[in-house]
Write a protein that holds these residues in place. Structure first.
Motif, PDB file in Angstrom:
ATOM      1  N   ILE A 214       0.817  -1.212   0.000  1.00 33.10           N
ATOM      2  CA  ILE A 214       0.000   0.000   0.000  1.00 33.10           C
ATOM      3  C   ILE A 214       0.852   1.265   0.000  1.00 33.10           C
ATOM      4  CG2 ILE A 214      -1.942  -1.143   1.126  1.00 33.10           C
ATOM      5  CD1 ILE A 214      -1.016   0.262   3.763  1.00 33.10           C
ATOM      6  N   TYR A 215       2.175   1.087   0.051  1.00 32.22           N
ATOM      7  CA  TYR A 215       3.087   2.231   0.083  1.00 32.22           C
ATOM      8  C   TYR A 215       4.391   1.815  -0.573  1.00 32.22           C
ATOM      9  CZ  TYR A 215       6.366   5.652   2.085  1.00 32.22           C
ATOM     10  OH  TYR A 215       7.344   6.605   2.259  1.00 32.22           O
ATOM     11  N   ASP A 216       4.833   2.587  -1.556  1.00 31.44           N
ATOM     12  CA  ASP A 216       6.061   2.252  -2.277  1.00 31.44           C
ATOM     13  C   ASP A 216       6.780   3.538  -2.675  1.00 31.44           C
ATOM     14  OD1 ASP A 216       8.082   1.148  -3.760  1.00 31.44           O
ATOM     15  OD2 ASP A 216       6.831   0.695  -5.515  1.00 31.44           O
ATOM     16  N   PRO A 217       7.692   4.021  -1.814  1.00 32.93           N
ATOM     17  CA  PRO A 217       8.385   5.276  -2.120  1.00 32.93           C
ATOM     18  C   PRO A 217       9.224   5.203  -3.393  1.00 32.93           C
ATOM     19  CG  PRO A 217       9.363   4.197  -0.194  1.00 32.93           C
ATOM     20  CD  PRO A 217       8.096   3.458  -0.512  1.00 32.93           C
ATOM     21  N   GLU A 218       9.598   3.985  -3.820  1.00 27.61           N
ATOM     22  CA  GLU A 218      10.363   3.846  -5.063  1.00 27.61           C
ATOM     23  C   GLU A 218       9.453   3.764  -6.283  1.00 27.61           C
ATOM     24  OE1 GLU A 218      12.870   0.473  -4.538  1.00 27.61           O
ATOM     25  OE2 GLU A 218      14.199   1.471  -3.108  1.00 27.61           O
ATOM     26  N   TYR A 223       0.770  -0.727  -9.597  1.00 30.33           N
ATOM     27  CA  TYR A 223      -0.369   0.159  -9.337  1.00 30.33           C
ATOM     28  C   TYR A 223      -0.013   1.335  -8.421  1.00 30.33           C
ATOM     29  CZ  TYR A 223      -0.662  -2.834  -5.175  1.00 30.33           C
ATOM     30  OH  TYR A 223      -0.372  -3.545  -4.023  1.00 30.33           O
ATOM     31  N   LEU A 224       1.280   1.465  -8.059  1.00 32.70           N
ATOM     32  CA  LEU A 224       1.726   2.605  -7.250  1.00 32.70           C
ATOM     33  C   LEU A 224       2.722   3.485  -8.014  1.00 32.70           C
ATOM     34  CD1 LEU A 224       2.190   0.814  -3.798  1.00 32.70           C
ATOM     35  CD2 LEU A 224       0.343   2.358  -4.468  1.00 32.70           C
ATOM     36  N   ARG A 225       2.781   3.325  -9.336  1.00 35.33           N
ATOM     37  CA  ARG A 225       3.737   4.110 -10.126  1.00 35.33           C
ATOM     38  C   ARG A 225       3.316   5.569 -10.266  1.00 35.33           C
ATOM     39  NH1 ARG A 225       4.964  -0.671 -14.495  1.00 35.33           N
ATOM     40  NH2 ARG A 225       6.532  -1.766 -13.230  1.00 35.33           N
ATOM     41  N   ASP A 226       2.012   5.821 -10.234  1.00 42.38           N
ATOM     42  CA  ASP A 226       1.540   7.201 -10.341  1.00 42.38           C
ATOM     43  C   ASP A 226       1.649   7.943  -9.015  1.00 42.38           C
ATOM     44  OD1 ASP A 226       0.945   6.888 -13.011  1.00 42.38           O
ATOM     45  OD2 ASP A 226      -1.126   6.276 -12.628  1.00 42.38           O
ATOM     46  N   PHE A 227       1.440   7.209  -7.900  1.00 43.85           N
ATOM     47  CA  PHE A 227       1.518   7.827  -6.575  1.00 43.85           C
ATOM     48  C   PHE A 227       1.931   6.766  -5.571  1.00 43.85           C
ATOM     49  CE2 PHE A 227      -0.523   9.928  -2.767  1.00 43.85           C
ATOM     50  CZ  PHE A 227       0.379  10.977  -2.723  1.00 43.85           C
ATOM     51  N   MET A 228       2.866   7.089  -4.696  1.00 42.30           N
ATOM     52  CA  MET A 228       3.466   6.086  -3.812  1.00 42.30           C
ATOM     53  C   MET A 228       2.525   5.593  -2.703  1.00 42.30           C
ATOM     54  SD  MET A 228       6.072   8.425  -1.522  1.00 42.30           S
ATOM     55  CE  MET A 228       6.777   9.265  -2.948  1.00 42.30           C
ATOM     56  N   ALA A 250      -0.188 -14.460  -4.037  1.00 44.51           N
ATOM     57  CA  ALA A 250      -0.298 -13.010  -4.174  1.00 44.51           C
ATOM     58  C   ALA A 250       1.076 -12.346  -4.086  1.00 44.51           C
ATOM     59  CB  ALA A 250      -1.237 -12.445  -3.112  1.00 44.51           C
ATOM     60  N   LEU A 251       1.928 -12.824  -3.150  1.00 45.74           N
ATOM     61  CA  LEU A 251       3.289 -12.285  -3.048  1.00 45.74           C
ATOM     62  C   LEU A 251       4.067 -12.499  -4.345  1.00 45.74           C
ATOM     63  CD1 LEU A 251       4.800 -13.147   0.461  1.00 45.74           C
ATOM     64  CD2 LEU A 251       3.950 -10.956  -0.366  1.00 45.74           C
ATOM     65  N   ALA A 252       3.929 -13.688  -4.929  1.00 43.78           N
ATOM     66  CA  ALA A 252       4.614 -13.984  -6.193  1.00 43.78           C
ATOM     67  C   ALA A 252       4.102 -13.083  -7.305  1.00 43.78           C
ATOM     68  CB  ALA A 252       4.414 -15.465  -6.558  1.00 43.78           C
ATOM     69  N   ASP A 253       2.798 -12.822  -7.305  1.00 41.20           N
ATOM     70  CA  ASP A 253       2.215 -11.945  -8.329  1.00 41.20           C
ATOM     71  C   ASP A 253       2.713 -10.506  -8.155  1.00 41.20           C
ATOM     72  OD1 ASP A 253       0.842 -14.061  -9.404  1.00 41.20           O
ATOM     73  OD2 ASP A 253      -1.077 -13.581  -8.439  1.00 41.20           O
ATOM     74  N   VAL A 254       2.841 -10.063  -6.906  1.00 42.16           N
ATOM     75  CA  VAL A 254       3.390  -8.723  -6.654  1.00 42.16           C
ATOM     76  C   VAL A 254       4.809  -8.639  -7.196  1.00 42.16           C
ATOM     77  CG1 VAL A 254       4.185  -7.132  -4.858  1.00 42.16           C
ATOM     78  CG2 VAL A 254       1.939  -8.217  -4.639  1.00 42.16           C
ATOM     79  N   GLU A 255       5.614  -9.642  -6.886  1.00 37.73           N
ATOM     80  CA  GLU A 255       7.020  -9.662  -7.318  1.00 37.73           C
ATOM     81  C   GLU A 255       7.122  -9.673  -8.845  1.00 37.73           C
ATOM     82  OE1 GLU A 255      11.078  -9.512  -6.768  1.00 37.73           O
ATOM     83  OE2 GLU A 255       9.532  -9.393  -5.212  1.00 37.73           O
ATOM     84  N   ALA A 256       6.179 -10.360  -9.504  1.00 32.12           N
ATOM     85  CA  ALA A 256       6.210 -10.466 -10.965  1.00 32.12           C
ATOM     86  C   ALA A 256       5.526  -9.282 -11.650  1.00 32.12           C
ATOM     87  CB  ALA A 256       5.532 -11.772 -11.393  1.00 32.12           C
ATOM     88  N   GLY A 257       4.984  -8.357 -10.848  1.00 29.45           N
ATOM     89  CA  GLY A 257       4.300  -7.200 -11.418  1.00 29.45           C
ATOM     90  C   GLY A 257       2.928  -7.516 -11.963  1.00 29.45           C
ATOM     91  N   LYS A 258       2.330  -8.632 -11.505  1.00 31.44           N
ATOM     92  CA  LYS A 258       1.027  -9.052 -12.023  1.00 31.44           C
ATOM     93  C   LYS A 258      -0.126  -8.791 -11.058  1.00 31.44           C
ATOM     94  CE  LYS A 258       2.141 -13.372 -12.798  1.00 31.44           C
ATOM     95  NZ  LYS A 258       2.030 -14.773 -13.251  1.00 31.44           N
ATOM     96  N   PHE A 259       0.194  -8.423  -9.824  1.00 26.41           N
ATOM     97  CA  PHE A 259      -0.877  -8.237  -8.841  1.00 26.41           C
ATOM     98  C   PHE A 259      -1.598  -6.912  -9.076  1.00 26.41           C
ATOM     99  CE2 PHE A 259      -2.783  -6.840  -4.895  1.00 26.41           C
ATOM    100  CZ  PHE A 259      -3.370  -8.000  -4.401  1.00 26.41           C
ATOM    101  N   GLN A 260      -2.914  -6.971  -9.145  1.00 24.54           N
ATOM    102  CA  GLN A 260      -3.730  -5.767  -9.266  1.00 24.54           C
ATOM    103  C   GLN A 260      -4.862  -5.851  -8.246  1.00 24.54           C
ATOM    104  OE1 GLN A 260      -3.507  -2.932 -11.038  1.00 24.54           O
ATOM    105  NE2 GLN A 260      -1.550  -3.564 -11.924  1.00 24.54           N
TER     106      GLN A 260
END
Length: 291
Positions: A214-218, A223-228, A250-260
Motif C-alpha cells: 500500500i506504500y512504495d516510495p520507489e 499500481y503505485l507508479r503514479d503515486f506512492m 499473491a506475493l509472487a504476483d506482486v514480485e512479478a508485477g502481475k498483482f492488481q
C-alpha cells in the motif's frame, strides 16, 4: 454538530468537527477539506483531513489568520447544506488472518499485553463476545470499512467499520507499544482497523497480514507508479480472508508485477446508509464474491 476552531501556533488552524468519531463527522471533515482544496485559497500550504477533524497549514504573510478562520467558517455553512454523497471506490484487501509472522511478533511482546495467555485476535474475540476466533474474523471481514484518514506513518490508513455503533468492534491498544510490527500487518486499536504500511513500532492489536503493498516510495509496484500511497480518505475497503497458499501466490504476483487490487467505483449516500446499513453494505459489496 458545532465545530471547534483553534489556532495551532502561527501557521495552523485546527478544526475539531466532533469529539467522537462518526460517519457524519468524517463526511463533514472530508467535505470541508475538499472545499478548501478546490477554493485554492492564497496562502494555504497544506490540508490534512483526519477522522473527525482537520488541520490547515498556511503562510501568515500571505493570508491573515483571522481572515482564513472567517473563510473556513463561511465554507462550513455551505458544507452543512450539501448532500453527503461521495463518488469513491471500494477495494478488496486480502488478509491472511493468524499468520505466522504477526504471531511470532506478538508472542515476543506478551508482557506488554492485557492478556499474556491469549493471542491478540483471541483477546479481541473474547472481549467483543464472539464464541470463536472464526466468528470474530467473520465479523471483522463481513462489512465494509471507510478509510477515514491516512497518516501517522506514510501511507498508513485508518479504517472505520461501517456498521451501527452497537455492532462495532472495540479493542484497546497494547498496554505499552511494541518496538516491532511486521510490514503490512492488519491491526486494531480503539474502534479503528489499520494496515501498517512499513515495519516499525506499534501498539495496535495484530490480527493478520496482507500481501498487498500500500506504500512504495520507489514506485516500482505497478499500481503505485503514479503515486506512492495507495489509500486516500473516502476509500472503502472490503477485507477478504485468505489462506497461506493464496498469500504466497499473491506475493509472487506482486514480485512479478502481475498483482492488481480488485477495485470498483461506487457512489456512497450517507442518508441512504443510515436508513438501511446492511442493505447499503450488501449493495456496495455486489461486485465481489463474498466469502
Amino acid at each position: 454538530m458545532t465545530s471547534r476552531y483553534t489556532f495551532g501556533g502561527d501557521e495552523h488552524v485546527f478544526v475539531e468537527i466532533n469529539e467522537e468519531m462518526s460517519l457524519e463527522a468524517f463526511f463533514k471533515s472530508l467535505s470541508m477539506t475538499n472545499a478548501v482544496r478546490e477554493a485554492n485559497i492564497k496562502g494555504v500550504r497544506e490540508i490534512c483531513p483526519a477522522n473527525a477533524s482537520y488541520q490547515i497549514k498556511f503562510n501568515p504573510d500571505q493570508i491573515h489568520p483571522d481572515d482564513l478562520m472567517a473563510e473556513l467558517k463561511r465554507m462550513e455553512e455551505q458544507a452543512e447544506k450539501a448532500e453527503a454523497v461521495l463518488n469513491t471506490r471500494i477495494v478488496e484487501v486480502p488478509v491472511f488472518y493468524q499468520d505466522p509472522w504477526t504471531h511470532e511478533t506478538l508472542m515476543r511482546f506478551r508482557e506488554r499485553h492485557q492478556d499474556p495467555n491469549a493471542t491478540d485476535i483471541e483477546f479481541a474475540a473474547n472481549l467483543n463476545g464472539y464464541g470463536s476466533v472464526e466468528d470474530f474474523i467473520r465479523a471483522h471481514s463481513g462489512a465494509p470499512w471507510f478509510v477515514s484518514m491516512v497518516g501517522f506513518v506514510s501511507g498508513l490508513p485508518f479504517l472505520y467499520q461501517m456498521v451501527e455503533r452497537a455492532r462495532q468492534i472495540q479493542v484497546p491498544k497494547y498496554l505499552s507499544p511494541r518496538t516491532d510490527t511486521p510490514k503490512l500487518t492488519v491491526g486494531y486499536g480503539g474502534s479503528f482497523s489499520c494496515i501498517y504500511s512499513v515495519r516499525g513500532a506499534g501498539g495496535y492489536q495484530m490480527f493478520g497480514i496482507t500481501p498487498m503493498p500500500i506504500y512504495d516510495p520507489e514506485q516500482k509496484i505497478t499500481y503505485l507508479r503514479d503515486f506512492m500511497v495507495f489509500f486516500k480518505p473516502g476509500d472503502i475497503v472490503k477485507w477478504k480472508p485468505i489462506q497461506r497458499d493464496e498469500y504466497d501466490q499473491a506475493l509472487a504476483d506482486v514480485e512479478a508485477g502481475k498483482f492488481q487490487p480488485k477495485i470498483h467505483d461506487v457512489v456512497f449516500d450517507l442518508e441512504k446508509f443510515n436508513k438501511d446499513i446492511d442493505g447499503t453494505n450488501a449493495k456496495l459489496l455486489e461486485g465481489f464474491h463474498v466469502h
